[in-house]
Write an enzyme that holds these catalytic residues in place. Structure first.
Site, PDB file in Angstrom:
ATOM      1  N   GLY A 266      38.630  36.520  36.495  1.00 60.29           N
ATOM      2  CA  GLY A 266      38.272  35.119  36.298  1.00 60.29           C
ATOM      3  C   GLY A 266      38.682  34.159  37.394  1.00 60.29           C
ATOM      4  N   GLY A 267      39.063  34.676  38.548  1.00 58.52           N
ATOM      5  CA  GLY A 267      39.561  33.810  39.617  1.00 58.52           C
ATOM      6  C   GLY A 267      38.576  32.756  40.083  1.00 58.52           C
ATOM      7  N   ASP A 313      26.609  42.052  28.966  1.00 57.96           N
ATOM      8  CA  ASP A 313      26.142  42.985  29.985  1.00 57.96           C
ATOM      9  C   ASP A 313      25.175  42.244  30.912  1.00 57.96           C
ATOM     10  OD1 ASP A 313      25.025  45.002  31.507  1.00 57.96           O
ATOM     11  OD2 ASP A 313      24.754  46.395  29.828  1.00 57.96           O
ATOM     12  N   ASP A 331      29.147  37.793  41.520  1.00 56.41           N
ATOM     13  CA  ASP A 331      30.035  38.660  42.315  1.00 56.41           C
ATOM     14  C   ASP A 331      29.948  40.040  41.675  1.00 56.41           C
ATOM     15  OD1 ASP A 331      31.887  39.554  44.125  1.00 56.41           O
ATOM     16  OD2 ASP A 331      33.614  38.890  42.962  1.00 56.41           O
ATOM     17  N   CYS A 384      32.874  42.421  47.387  1.00 57.06           N
ATOM     18  CA  CYS A 384      34.092  42.671  48.165  1.00 57.06           C
ATOM     19  C   CYS A 384      33.918  43.956  48.977  1.00 57.06           C
ATOM     20  CB  CYS A 384      35.329  42.734  47.271  1.00 57.06           C
ATOM     21  SG  CYS A 384      35.238  43.947  45.939  1.00 57.06           S
TER      22      CYS A 384
END
Length: 447
Positions: A266-267, A313, A331, A384
């Site tokens: 949750g950043g 989902d 993300d 990432c």
């Protein structure tokens, strides 16, 4: 923590058997023994992380001194040898004799007395002859040399070489072995960086400014994160600066509705919720209750009322939210090649075939994500990883198949961050080149 080595052994076996991811297994042990001696906890953490980080190098060395190749050993013996070799080669403060003796004791304790002599023989032989260890020749085979020295699968090095020159590749893989400080995002609504710095320094924590984001700090010289008042009371949370930059580029405005599709822990949602200053709404979704529980823990700790979590989902289209969001952050699940320095077992699990499957999954999620964005709204696409197929190619796929345009983000980047592709709407951050994780960020606007 009565025996840090035995705790390390258990984690290494679990990771080797693919029963648990290393960062989760380590975190579980540290939480269980949060009130144990700081020295024992630090030794345990370094032993596990270091052994996994250097596993390819360690196995290469072990195979020079053992008639039985390490991959043929029983899981417990393999883990004992690896952690013993790590101590001998990389932990100068540990006497070689202690590394050998403790491995033998654990072999006997776990019912492998018959093989304790084998463990003892291999480790003592390496201890006596460590100055004679032979490594691959850089001149004869660069890829094999880099693989063994930097403990990276050779196929990953060759994969990076398709995109980057050898100097850049070596900087990337060398960065995975560098010691990392913990990066925190300081919440503006909770007093900001200076308030957090003051509280942390009062507890003896070393605090340094971040490199890219104004409200980021890097900390060291602390024991357990939850013992720090600023963290415990929700003034800050753990987040790499690359991830903060991703949320910052969303350029959230007061009263906006933001959907964060694959958001655990949750950043990015916390970052935009903080920027909204109590207004608007942030909907943070992820696939399982385990993941949304991580989000809920953060929401409860910081006390935000404009942020909520939901199990959903992302591959399923939510018709209720079609054209509802001002900003969508996608993300997506990825190969993680940009964060292998933090999650050491990624490099042992990922494959080229697996990355191809991930691209299919990412496009399945993106095909839904684009539909949630209002006309004139923003889509942030990020990963990432540093795989062009998961990054630039997906970004261009969105432009080719949906009614979106790229947003020039040149002026939105930190002043010291100059990346030419920013004018095309995306950037690729590289570990070892930029002061953060490897991360891809693209910004698009719905027409």
């Amino acid at each position: 923590m009565q025996n840090p080595r035995e705790c390390a052994l258990d984690v290494l076996i679990k990771v080797d058997k693919k029963e648990e991811l290393s960062h989760i297994a380590i975190s579980n042990v540290l939480e269980k023994y949060q009130f144990s001696e700081k020295r024992d906890r630090a030794f345990f953490t370094r032993l596990v992380e270091g052994t996994l980080e250097r596993q390819i190098t360690i196995d290469y060395v072990a195979d020079q001194f053992s008639k039985t190749k390490i991959r043929k050993c029983k899981p417990l013996i393999r883990a004992l040898l690896r952690m013993g070799i790590y101590q001998i080669l990389y932990m100068d403060q540990v006497p070689d004799s202690a590394a050998c003796n403790e491995a033998v004791k654990l072999a006997k304790k776990r019912g492998f007395s018959r093989l304790s002599g084998f463990v003892n023989g291999v480790l003592r032989n390496i201890s006596r002859k460590k100055d004679e260890i032979q490594y691959p020749s850089r001149e004869k085979n660069l890829e094999t040399y880099l693989s063994v020295v930097y403990s990276i699968p050779e196929w990953i090095i060759k994969f990076f070489q398709k995109t980057y020159d050898n100097e850049t590749v070596e900087k990337i893989i060398a960065s995975y072995l560098e010691e990392r400080k913990t990066t925190l995002c300081c919440l503006i609504s909770k007093g900001g960086k200076e308030a957090v710095r003051k509280e942390l320094e009062a507890e003896g924590v070393t605090v340094e400014d971040g490199s890219l984001i104004e409200n980021a700090v890097q900390i060291s010289d602390y024991d357990f994160l939850y013992r720090l008042k600023a963290f415990r009371e929700g003034s800050c949370y753990v987040q790499d600066e690359s991830s903060m930059l991703c949320a910052k580029l969303a350029s959230v405005q007061k009263e906006q509705f933001v959907m964060d599709l694959c958001s655990a822990p949750g950043g990015k949602s916390l970052y935009v919720a903080d920027q909204l200053k109590g207004s608007g709404r942030v909907l943070s979704r992820d696939l399982t209750e385990y993941k949304t529980d991580l989000i809920e823990d953060n929401i409860d700790r910081v006390g935000f009322t404009n942020m909520e979590s939901e199990v959903f989902d992302a591959r399923v289209l939510d018709e209720e939210h079609i054209e509802a969001a001002d900003i969508v952050i996608a993300d997506v699940p990825c190969s993680g090649l940009g964060i292998m320095g933090k999650k050491n077992d990624i490099k042992y699990h990922i494959s080229e075939e697996g990355m191809k499957d991930l691209v299919k999954l990412q496009r399945e999620i993106l095909a839904n994500a684009v539909q949630y964005v209002k006309h004139g709204g923003t889509l942030i696409y990020s990963t990432c990883t540093i795989n062009p197929a998961e990054n630039e190619e997906n970004f261009r796929w969105i432009l080719d198949h949906f009614d979106f345009e790229a947003v020039d983000i040149t002026k939105e980047l930190p002043k010291d961050l100059k990346i030419e592709t920013a004018q095309e709407g995306f950037i690729q951050l590289l570990p070892g080149i930029h002061p953060c994780d490897g991360f891809f960020i693209g910004k698009l606007r719905r027409k």
